[in-house]
Design an enzyme around this catalytic site. Sequence first.
Site, PDB file in Angstrom:
ATOM      1  N   SER A 131     -34.110  20.451  -7.904  1.00 12.33           N
ATOM      2  CA  SER A 131     -35.187  20.358  -8.879  1.00 12.33           C
ATOM      3  C   SER A 131     -36.066  19.128  -8.618  1.00 12.33           C
ATOM      4  O   SER A 131     -36.606  18.974  -7.535  1.00 12.33           O
ATOM      5  CB  SER A 131     -34.595  20.364 -10.293  1.00 12.33           C
ATOM      6  OG  SER A 131     -35.573  20.669 -11.249  1.00 12.33           O
ATOM      7  N   ASP A 185     -34.520  27.374 -10.733  1.00  6.02           N
ATOM      8  CA  ASP A 185     -34.012  26.004 -10.686  1.00  6.02           C
ATOM      9  C   ASP A 185     -32.585  25.911 -10.119  1.00  6.02           C
ATOM     10  O   ASP A 185     -31.677  26.578 -10.588  1.00  6.02           O
ATOM     11  CB  ASP A 185     -34.029  25.418 -12.104  1.00  6.02           C
ATOM     12  CG  ASP A 185     -33.940  23.910 -12.115  1.00  6.02           C
ATOM     13  OD1 ASP A 185     -33.018  23.366 -11.486  1.00  6.02           O
ATOM     14  OD2 ASP A 185     -34.784  23.270 -12.764  1.00  6.02           O
TER      15      ASP A 185
END
Length: 319
Positions: free
Chosen positions: A41, A158
């Site tokens: 991320s 993610d």
Amino acid sequence: MKKTKIGLALGGGAARGLAHIGVLKALKKNNIPVDMIAGTSIGALVGACFAKDGEINTLEEIILNIDWKQLALLLDPNLAILKKGFIHGEKIKELLCSVIGDIEFKDLKIPLRVIATDVITGKEVVINSGSVAEAVRASISIPVIFTPVKFENKFLVDGGIVNPVPVDVVKNMGAEFVIACNVIPEPQKRGRIISETIDSRNYTKNKPLTKLNNKIDKLIQANKDKIETIREFSSILKNKIYKGQQIDPNTPNIIDVLIHSFYIMEYRIAVLELKKADIIINPKVNEISTLEFHKGTKAISEGYKSVEDVLPKIKKLIS
């Protein structure tokens, strides 16, 4: 003497992850080499910028001078009630290319691995080839807010869902000594969910930043009608739901709760993964909420200080 291969695992955590910039600044200043990086991320974004040429000053300047007040309009989680996530498409990749550069993994100075999640199978996907910006776009795609990224025959979101601090990945790259930076605080130590209002600021007007801020402005204008429509709909829906009900006005909305729950899950996974690291860095960024990217100065400062706390131990272990 044989040189110890040092790997850096940079975890997810949205705005709190800007502390990674401070961590890299401190490691570089104290001549602690970073031979390989794995990032999830926001950790993938910061890691990619550093892996490009071994410096982090350019990213720091961007973070501290970008017009977050404008960009926050696109990052508002309350707009995520659109069918497939509010933020999507090639425009996000364009913004990332403006920050990272339009480069491929093979062009990086430092080996990098980017972690994403296959939203269909739930499996971890470790990306190490192709477009760096596209890989980072997949890794930062928080479910609901961002649309999944089509990658080969997969749809990616993610990476924090499966591996919030990728210590094992950087070990598999060949790291003999792993430094892990975790910015996901314990749930009970986490600050508020809702972001504060962003104050107006005077931004540096150099050409790269002006170009990036202009792209943000264009993206805002292109979606202006959509933003206003969704905001009006959200307000009407909220009034209908709360009308006549005894509900505390400070009750977090469903999107805030979703994001908060997401990070609670990540923290539990991160605790197990961090046990595999030789050094754990925990910047004190509890009070920075998920989307408070405008608090970059504080986050970077805390990242820098967190390295100073463990620096003697790092030097002793790698000597």
